[in-house]
Design a protein around this motif. Structure first.
Motif: not given
Ligand code: ADP
Length: 785
Positions: A267-287
């Motif tokens: 459960r913690n793995a799923e919750a952490a991944a969900g939260r960290l998604a918003s940390t990662v997203r701004p660093h992604l390129t369009g491609a």
């Protein structure tokens, strides 16, 4: 240099160079010096990612080159396929590789022609019990992660299995690969092996602890790592790792990298991944976003569950979770995307640390405590486990060094974590063999397959285990052995006369079926109880479990009106019928089924459920005053209800919600139930009970996840539970009807999927399955979910 290797196939040096391996790593060179390519026994205790696989390959390939046959033992089934694809690279040179998974009792005769076989220790144990003839041809056995002999559940099997293989062939080359442990010596002594015990790593590892605004590293240095307001430390580390390092002119000196985060529960793995998604997203390129969207779609295609949706959502943003509740398809997609550097952060549970063979620049061990039932609360992870997770940090050739950090929540905790994990040496490995549950099954099997014929012979055999080589307390093993012999005799598995031991026919069957004798006793007692009540097998054309009484309410728990209806139906039903739920409950309460826990607040629900359906269960319900047994009975009921839901076509996603499990767990329970029900069939005929038919039907239903009327259709390869229901709704009742049906109807029922329709018809035995020129029949409704 790899060209200097002797004793290995001629093609190997070129093959290794093509893989970027020019020279051996130092521990590999030590292994060669110790004679690993000349048939010597070897224990290699070296850090994660330091090239253990090549040591195994050198041993196996040289043994095969001398005309032999090698076995590679993996600790987890999930790792078998990974090793298989590693070794299949050798098939281009004429070697044959086989992997043995699946049912314990299947004989595995086809593996006789393979040069290298990959299997779990349980599978090997089972093959030995079933006299697979090729086992005696083995010349080399490699054990991966041998430090797991310390595991109370699976360690004893590994220990005993190695002892058996070595007894069958005294010249067998034994190679054992281990993480760095405190007592590698002891393993080498046990296996009469040379020892390579090394701390060498291909890339430097810096361990450390994060606290406040700094990363404290073991070399005494500190890095500033600032945490923003309202930001969790893990998010700050992930963000910092993702950020390119730039010099004064703005040129990138080091590109951003990925992070592996270890947490203590799914459960913690799923919750952490969900939260960290918003940390990662701004660093992604369009491609990257585009490619991630494609991976997310593939994930959704694997299964239609909430887990699948959550995973896809996270992956679309460059984050993922990874745990044993995921199906294999999901795990592979996540691992590939992480290796391709599309997914930037993976949150994983420690049990899968071994399975994520994906180096990343940083590793964060976020939780160093996890819930431990036997400790009655949170317990710290072992140093060995934490070091194995940390060892995943650093990508050779890409990073200057890897960093692995723990997270402290207070200033004092910084020191504690340094002491406890960063500076600490891994624990010694200890045998767990001298425990009754382990010995129950292994003593029976040892006697049944003729490794020991007397009490003294048995003790002599057990002398070859790690346990014997580690203990000074000689009396203890003998005492447990005697207790177990008494148990086995009392339950009719063994006969003991004047110190001579002989397995009964039932004992032989139980050993071959790979059952814990206690499971077998429980199953036999349960079936006998049913017979005593005047049970009989289902008569022709009638469901063994009756349709109404066992059909669970489709949504959540039973409602009052359901209860009234069910009570009426139960009164109408033939009380002699054996219910599928009763059988699912019977196998769920054996020690071979890993039961679902009751969550807080659920106890009452299942007490109600028990009250309603007690008559269907086999054997007397324990008294509520027997706390432990009663609780087990309820957990088994919960597990049985999951199986029953599955076998009545309840949606996968409804089941995952209702029981708080992942799709992989459903698969796991179903497979175990299938195996145990198959075993129950054999036991029923062994002891002369007339239940085989009812048991067999319950097994087939749970295997395919369908109600009784779909059993035949769902057995056609490529059909499965949902398609079977659609075909049935379109008026096609069984395999024969499928062969004779109008193609247009089949096509419509299969939602116009031509390729699928052709496959299905072919598998049903249709002579001309082609769908060319066929149009789906317009009047067929395919409304079924
Ligand atoms: P372990 O099993 O010890 O965790 P692996 O055997 O998976 O580690 O090795 C980790 C990585 O190192 C693999 O990608 C492997 O190809 C690579 N590797 C192994 N030996 C060498 C070598 N001698 N030179 C270069 N790379 C190597």
């Amino acid at each position: 240099d790899v060209a200097d290797l002797s004793g290995v196939p001629d093609w190997l040096p070129d093959h290794l160079r093509a893989d970027g391996i020019e020279a051996l790593y130092p521990p590999q060179a030590e292994a060669v010096e110790a004679g690993v390519t000349e048939g010597e026994n070897l224990v290699a205790a070296i850090p994660t990612a330091s090239g253990k696989t090549l040591i195994a390959e050198l041993a196996m390939l040289s043994s095969v080159a001398r005309g032999g046959k090698a076995l590679y033992i993996v600790p987890l089934r999930a790792l078998a396929s990974e090793k298989q694809s590693d070794f299949e690279e050798f098939e281009q040179y004429g070697l044959d590789v086989g992997v043995s998974t699946g049912n314990y009792e299947s004989e595995g005769g086809w593996l006789a022609d393979k040069d290298i076989v990959v299997a779990t220790s349980e599978k090997v144990d089972s093959l030995v019990r079933n006299d697979a003839p090729w086992i005696e041809d083995l010349t080399c056995v490699v054990t991966d992660e041998v430090h797991l002999v310390d595991d109370g559940q699976r360690g004893p099997t590994l220990e005993v299995t190695l002892a058996k293989l070595r007894r069958l062939n005294p010249d067998l080359q034994t190679v054992a690969l281990s993480a760095t442990i405190g007592n590698a010596e002891a393993l080498a002594t046990w296996l009469d092996a040379e020892l390579v015990d090394s701390d060498w790593r291909p890339i430097e590892l810096q361990k450390g602890v994060h606290y406040g605004q700094a990363l404290h590293l073991e070399d005494g240095s500190q890095q500033r790592l600032s945490v923003r307001n309202n930001e969790k430390p893990t998010a700050a580390i992930v963000r910092d790792t993702l950020t390119d390092e730039v010099d004064e002119d703005g040129t990138v000196v080091e590109e951003g990298g990925s992070t592996l985060v270890f947490v203590n529960s799914r459960r913690n793995a799923e919750a952490a991944a969900g939260r960290l998604a918003s940390t990662v997203r701004p660093h992604l390129t369009g491609a990257e976003r585009e490619r991630l969207a494609e991976v997310a779609e593939e994930i959704r295609d694997v299964s239609d569950t909430e887990t699948s949706d959550d995973l896809a959502d996270a992956v679309a943003d460059g984050a993922a979770f990874h745990h044993a509740g995921l199906s294999r398809g999901h795990r592979e997609l996540v691992e590939d995307a992480f290796r391709d550097r599309l997914v930037k952060v993976v949150c994983a549970t420690p049990t899968l640390a071994a399975g994520v063979n994906t180096p990343s620049r940083r590793v964060v061990v976020r939780d160093w405590r996890r819930y431990d039932g036997s400790a009655g609360g949170m317990a710290p992870l072992s140093v060995l486990e934490v070091h194995q997770m940390m060892g995943r940090a650093g990508r050779p050739g890409m990073d200057p060094y890897g960093e692995a950090v723990l997270i402290a929540n207070s200033h004092d905790e910084v020191d504690e974590l340094f002491e406890r994990y960063v500076w600490a040496d891994p624990e010694p490995v200890r045998s767990k063999l001298a425990a009754e549950p382990a010995l129950r099954t292994h003593i029976l099997a040892t006697v049944a397959s003729g490794f020991a014929r007397s009490r003294s012979g048995l003790l002599e055999f057990l002398e070859q285990t790690l346990y014997a080589s580690q203990t000074d307390e000689s009396g203890r093993l003998e005492r447990v052995v005697d207790d177990v012999l008494t148990y086995l005799q009392r339950n009719g598995f063994l006969e003991i006369e004047a110190g001579e031991l002989d397995a009964t026919s039932l004992g032989h069957t139980v050993s071959r079926l790979y059952l814990d004798p206690m499971s077998a006793a429980e199953i036999v007692d349960g079936l006998r109880d049913w017979e005593r009540r005047g049970g009989r097998a289902a008569t022709d054309g009638e469901a063994a479990d009756g349709d109404e009484p066992t059909t669970p309410a489709e949504s959540g728990f039973t409602t009052a009106s359901d209860l009234a209806e069910e009570a009426q139906a139960a009164a109408d039903a033939d009380p002699d019928d054996i219910s599928a739920l009763g059988l699912y409950h019977l196998v769920s309460r054996t020690p071979d089924m890993y039961q679902l826990y009751l969550r807080s607040g659920e106890r009452e629900d299942y007490e109600m459920e028990l009250f309603e359906r007690e008559a269907e269960l086999l054997g007397p319900t324990p008294s509520e005053y027997e706390e432990g047994r009663f609780e087990d009975w309820l957990s088994a009921l919960k597990t049985a209800r999951l199986l029953e839901d599955w076998a009545t076509e309840v949606d996968e996603s409804t089941i995952t919600d209702r029981y708080g499990v992942g799709p992989g767990d459903i698969r796991g329970k179903v497979e175990t139930a299938q195996w145990l029900l198959g075993a129950a069939e054999s036991l029923a005929s062994e002891v002369g009970l007339d239940a085989a038919r009812a048991v067999s039907e319950a097994r087939i239903r749970v295997e395919h996840g369908v109600r009784e009327e779909l059993v035949d259709l769902a057995g056609v390869r490529g059909v499965g539970r949902k398609r079977a229901r659609r075909l049935f709704e379109a008026g096609i009742d069984d395999r024969a009807a499928l062969r004779d049906a109008e193609k247009s109807v089949v096509l419509a029922a299969l939602r116009d999927r031509r390729k699928t329709a052709e496959n299905v018809l072919e598998n049903a035995g249709h002579r001309n399955p082609s769908m060319e020129g066929v149009e789906p029949a317009p009047d067929v409704s395919v409304d079924v979910e």
